[in-house]
Design an enzyme around this catalytic site. Structure first.
Site, short mmCIF file in Angstrom:
data_model
loop_
_atom_site.label_atom_id
_atom_site.label_comp_id
_atom_site.label_asym_id
_atom_site.label_seq_id
_atom_site.Cartn_x
_atom_site.Cartn_y
_atom_site.Cartn_z
N TRP A 41 5.34 4.60 -0.27
CA TRP A 41 5.03 6.02 -0.53
C TRP A 41 6.25 6.89 -0.36
O TRP A 41 6.99 6.77 0.62
CB TRP A 41 3.95 6.46 0.47
CG TRP A 41 3.82 7.92 0.61
CD1 TRP A 41 4.58 8.78 1.36
CD2 TRP A 41 2.83 8.75 -0.03
NE1 TRP A 41 4.14 10.07 1.23
CE2 TRP A 41 3.07 10.07 0.38
CE3 TRP A 41 1.78 8.48 -0.91
CZ2 TRP A 41 2.28 11.15 -0.06
CZ3 TRP A 41 1.01 9.55 -1.33
CH2 TRP A 41 1.26 10.86 -0.91
N ASP A 44 8.41 14.37 0.22
CA ASP A 44 9.47 15.40 0.05
C ASP A 44 10.88 14.84 -0.11
O ASP A 44 11.28 13.91 0.58
CB ASP A 44 9.54 16.31 1.28
CG ASP A 44 8.22 16.86 1.69
OD1 ASP A 44 7.23 16.70 0.96
OD2 ASP A 44 8.16 17.44 2.78
#
Ligand code: FRU
Length: 495
Positions: A41, A44
């Site tokens: 995953w 930001d």
């Protein structure tokens, strides 16, 4: 001591990355030219910087599986912002202030300090009485191997700021002093808190740089503050602001008081998948911003993160965008010129007319392409122009509508891939407009649409199959005149 523990956790993560990366690489939803993680995953962008002759992307990463958990910092370098080389992970949870399965090394930034690369990030822990967020430092001589500072954390939440709403430090240097802006919440209103330091280790609170007075949400994530020509810009991602997810304020700033007086606000992107942008300076002076192409469950459009987790990964960055200031202090977000190196199979047309009979357009393979055109607004009398992207014989498509009567731009993915939902919308400002420009980048799993001098932009993820590769255009209620049409296929750079 602390370095050994972190190294062990980094090694453990690398064993999993090595084991899975070749299989994940072949996933059919992998992007062709948008930056994405090798495994697991990504959210930001962190620590974006040009350092020792290379661009560095760090990023929020859970290397183990395609869902958010246990935040590490991934790391990659590039010489052209397009081709990326993955490096060893920069940070892994390892200390009592940053080691928790639902926490870890949260977002932050990078700054050069006496030749060394410093990272400042939010350690997120939980010792049984709620999440605690503190600001921490790690540094490196070579820009690859980082050591966490023994004196961490260097900043604790100030009075009145909940311990779980104090995060995402963005550091810069001005006149020999380090400054840092951090996202926070006080009395349920978002704030950007300004700190300063002489040496990167000892920090003092300076001022509330800017805050919501109720109109900008209850928490500001990922603030970023920089000078652009004679103005200053604060970008942040407000929580609790519904459709507004990545905004900017422009105004004036005084280093003596630490106060930002903003006059103009705007949206960086109106799409459903653009969040937490961070900016950095390129060596030629361009200010470049990069966002995360997804959204959180608390946002109104959220359904889920899309199906890519079934391939063992999730998340990519939006294209890097150059930020430019307009005379009225609004901002443009222009895809960086480096993207032109991906172009192949160019097609151009000086001008053509479209009416209610849909015309098929050709751009690359119809999946990975770039499309540019201008609508001649003086000659166009249609009510709407419709561009259908990623269309298939089964009727599936993404519908981009420019409605000249309602002054509306919308991108509809309700009938796109059997998975994605939602319509992103924005106002089309048409008064006295002679030409309206459209610039589209399509990749395997996303479409970014830029219009109106790159001030009205929509980034949306889509997970269409490769049989959805047609592009159609038509005008409704009259005719539309298209000028300066260009299309390109775009080369793959992630296999
Ligand atoms: C923004 C954010 C940050 C936080 C990080 C955690 O997307 O919520 O505020 O530091 O993600 O991964």
């Amino acid at each position: 001591m602390s370095r050994e523990l972190m190294l062990e956790n980094i090694k453990r993560a690398h064993r999993v990355i090595e084991e899975k990366k070749d299989m994940i690489k072949n996933g059919k939803m992998r992007q062709h030219y948008h930056f994405m993680p090798q495994t697991g995953w990504l959210n930001d962008p962190n620590g974006l910087i040009y350092y020792k002759g290379k661009y560095h992307y760090f990023y929020q990463l859970n290397p183990y599986y395609g869902q958010w958990d246990y935040m590490h910092w991934g790391h990659a370098v590039s010489e052209d912002l397009i081709h990326w080389q993955y490096l060893p992970l920069a940070l892994a949870p390892s200390e009592k202030y940053d080691d928790h399965i639902r926490g870890g090394c949260f977002s932050g930034s990078a700054v050069e300090c006496d030749g060394k690369l410093f990272l400042m990030y939010t350690g997120t822990s939980n010792h049984g009485s709620g999440y605690e967020q503190t600001q921490c430092i790690a540094s490196s001589e070579d820009g690859i191997q980082f050591t966490k500072y023994e004196g961490n954390p260097v900043i604790l939440p100030p009075d009145g700021v909940p311990a779980d709403l104090f995060r995402d430090p963005k550091v810069w240097k001005h006149d020999g002093i380090y400054y840092m802006v951090c996202g926070a919440s006080r009395n349920k209103r978002g704030q950007a808190l300004l700190y300063r330091s002489q040496d990167m280790y000892h920090w003092e609170f300076f001022n509330v740089l800017a805050e919501s007075r109720g109109e900008w949400g209850y928490m500001w994530e990922c603030p970023d503050f920089y000078q652009l020509e004679d103005k200053y810009v604060l970008m942040f991602s407000p929580m609790g602001e519904s459709d507004r997810k990545a905004v900017y304020l422009t105004g004036d700033f005084d280093y003596d008081t630490g106060k930002f007086d903003w006059q103009v606000s705007g949206e960086i992107d109106w799409g459903m998948d653009y969040y937490a942008p961070q900016s950095f300076l390129a060596p030629d002076g361009r200010r470049i911003a990069v966002g995360w192409a997804n959204e959180w469950p608390w946002m109104p459009f959220w359904k889920d993160w899309g199906p890519t987790y079934t391939e063992g990964w999730c998340g990519f960055f939006n294209l890097p965008r150059e930020v430019r200031l307009m005379p009225d202090s609004t901002l443009q977000f222009i895809p960086v010129k480096e993207l032109e190196i991906l172009r192949k199979d160019s097609r151009t047309m000086d001008s053509f007319t479209v009416d209610s009979n849909a015309v098929e357009l050709t751009a690359g393979d119809g999946v990975s392409f770039e499309l540019k055109m201008k609508i001649d607004m003086e000659q166009t009398d249609a009510d709407q122009l419709e561009l259908n992207l990623r269309c298939g014989e089964d009727g599936k498509k993404i519908i981009c509508t420019l409605d000249f009567r309602k002054a509306l731009l919308q991108v509809d993915r309700n009938n796109s891939d059997g998975w994605s939902e939602g319509i992103s919308k924005s106002v089309l400002f048409l008064k006295e407009k002679k030409q309206l420009d459209i610039h589209i980048f399509s990749d395997q799993s996303s479409i970014e649409i830029f219009t109106d001098h790159y001030q009205n932009n929509h980034a949306n993820n889509v997970f269409s199959d490769n049989i959805h590769n047609q592009i159609w255009i038509r005008a409704l209620g009259g005719k539309a005149i298209i000028r300066e049409y260009e299309s390109y296929g775009l080369r793959e750079c992630f296999r």
